[in-house]
Design an enzyme around this catalytic site. Sequence first.
Site, short mmCIF file in Angstrom:
data_model
loop_
_atom_site.label_atom_id
_atom_site.label_comp_id
_atom_site.label_asym_id
_atom_site.label_seq_id
_atom_site.Cartn_x
_atom_site.Cartn_y
_atom_site.Cartn_z
CB SER A 691 -92.37 -18.87 37.84
OG SER A 691 -93.20 -19.98 38.10
CE LYS A 734 -96.63 -18.71 35.70
NZ LYS A 734 -95.24 -18.27 35.96
#
Length: 811
Positions: A691, A734
């Site tokens: 990611s 996140k």
Amino acid sequence: MNEILEEKPLKSEAITIPEWLPAVPLHNAVLFPGATAPIAVSSENAAQAVELAAKGNRLFAAVTTKSDDPDEPLSLKNVYRTGTAAFIIRMMRGPEEVTQLVTRGVNKVRITSVRHRNGIPWARVQVIPEEFNRTSTVEALMRQLADMEEQLIKKSPGIPNELEGLPSSLQNPHRLAYMGLSLTRADKHRLQQVYQTGELEKKLRMALKEVSRELEIVELGGKIQNEIETKLSQTEKEYYLREQLRAIRKELGESEDENEEVDLIREQLEETLLPEHVREKTEQELKRFERMPNHSPEYPMQRTYLEWLLEYPWLDQTEDKLDIRRAERILNEDHYDIKQVKERILEYLAVRKLNPDIKGPILCFVGPPGVGKTSLGQSIARSMGRKFVRLSLGGMHDEAEIRGHRRTYIGALPGAIVQQIKRSGTNNPVFMLDEIDKVGRDFRGDPSSALLEVLDPAQNSAFRDHYMEVDIDLSKVLFIATANVPDRIQPPLRDRMEEIRLAGYTTQEKEQIALRYLLPRAITENGLNQSDVEFGKGALEFLIQGYTREAGVRNLERVLFSICRKIAVKKTRKQWRKVKITSARIEDFLGPERFLGETKQRTARPGVATGLAWTPVGGEILFVEALPIRGGKGGVLLTGKLGDVMKESARAAISLVRSRCKKLGIAESFFKDHELHLHVPAGAVPKDGPSAGVTLATAVASAALKKPVRNDLAMTGEITLTGQVLPVGGIKEKVLAAHRAGLTHILLPERNRKDLDEIDKPIRKELTFYFAESIDDVLRQALSPSETRKSKRKSTRKKSGSTSSSRKKTA
């Protein structure tokens, strides 16, 4: 038993063996030449063969069968080819049509054919002469074999003493070997293997091996028998002494009731409601306990087992209080926000109220530490009116800790499941399996496999604990599991649970949690009054952002307790005045800030980009630094304890930026003239995953263009060599990490747009989201000045709210 044939001794002169003899099958023995042995004949055909032989010369062929089936017809395929011509010494008709023979082996013969005439089996035989030459080796083997046979006759209780001295008198080595084999209890296949061996020395060695083995078994049996007799005599001695002691106590007027414990257990059994299968087992074990002397080593273990059977809450259960409004009020009292989790719990309670017999799902609360997973289980128990028990599975390696130990072991006890339910006093508690992702496995078994039965609604109604030895119904128990990293849970076990995720809290939510729950608890437990502690405006926010950086509130609780303890010290010294706690006062209590907002300073120079990462303890921001070194050979250096996947993402990012040099305005010779060093700080912390692809590519492009990345932007997403931006997981964690760090702009893959629904609206309003489909969209947003972007964001918000797309904005 009637004798039908008079006894006739076998004459010593040579007997002529005819070519055809009636065949008698031996299913579990081998008859040797020179050996006298009884034979029982039960099959009709074999009995006819024996009667036919008895009417003639009394000779028959004794053949050993390969199988043990007495009904299998005799044929050349199912018999060993080496047999014995035998003489009938005596024949008697026994009960149930069984013919008893006393026979003696005459000659070793080879079976060449088997035929049936009028249902009687006949065998065609050839006499095998057994000649020998007594060499020194044969002589030595004979002496050793005779010596062992003599020992076996003396030590074996089943062999007549009249045979003593016979082995030493035998001069024929073949007959000596056959006698030794007759004294053993070896199976027919091993005996037949020795019998059909033609070489004399080999035959003697094989016979010696069988006799030696039998002698070893007999000696071991004698040793065991002596130990048993010694133990029995010691037990008898103890019993006699105890009887004398009891008589002495009786004469002195002292009474001792041996059956007192038995009577108490029986009384408890009559008063306790038990399932039928448990009552039968308890009565059976009580009878055994009653016959057991109280000085027996098994006495206390048997008593403990009966106590477990009687004290386990087989039929005791609490009545559920399925009031949805009351449950909602309790959940709101105990926990702030987490609306989705509360809704799922209320759904379960509502279904349970409408259908009480439903087998409920196994809920698994997944989230970082300190978000309230364990306390949620306590709230569920309180709202349902049930007892609450908790079992920590972290570090558990032994399967017996779940299923219990078998009663053969000293100190055996039931497994932790049974123990906790007994401790609760009901058979339907709320049972929390804490840290289920941290279960281990080793040579002692796999506890996760044992939990498969516990957590399967289709199986746990008859759970079997090794110690209890009766079926235990766990279907009424509400199991709730907690985990930090669900990927570590064994897949079949994870499939049995419904995961409910708790991502973490924002700063505003932490403030409310601190004011409603944590601070009042800290004040009370430290002996203060509510009026002694009051935070000024912005002080709690300063405390949360400067001294805690976590998804949960565990560290926040610690610092609040630390502040209250310091206030308690000052109060006892009469140095504390009731004033509002400010940021300056917090620094006096706790020292300088531990976490500083360093995003702007870290990203001020080119080559540094801010990424977002998921960890077991919540989301985190990470910085990616790219440094071009002139004079290199175009190589790449990767540091920061990166995993293999992240290293591959870094190489893909560099290749992707190199392929777009002309489009981005990067000199074509840049990557040839410079060695590129990519570093991800916090070098001691392992990092991995795909990611960070967009962050790596942005850092490389920023370094090559000597253009800094926006200091208010964080990003996440996987990239491909064609420049596509692929979706990633952990979006909520996140986003919350970026929000905690003070970042206001977040760039996500376009295909993660749907994940914003999981984020609360107040947070979405404070943030601006950009969605990218390709790396061009990412670089266009990341490398534009923040001031320019601010003006563009204002105009964009008027049109489309708090989210925007890079591609659309460029168009």
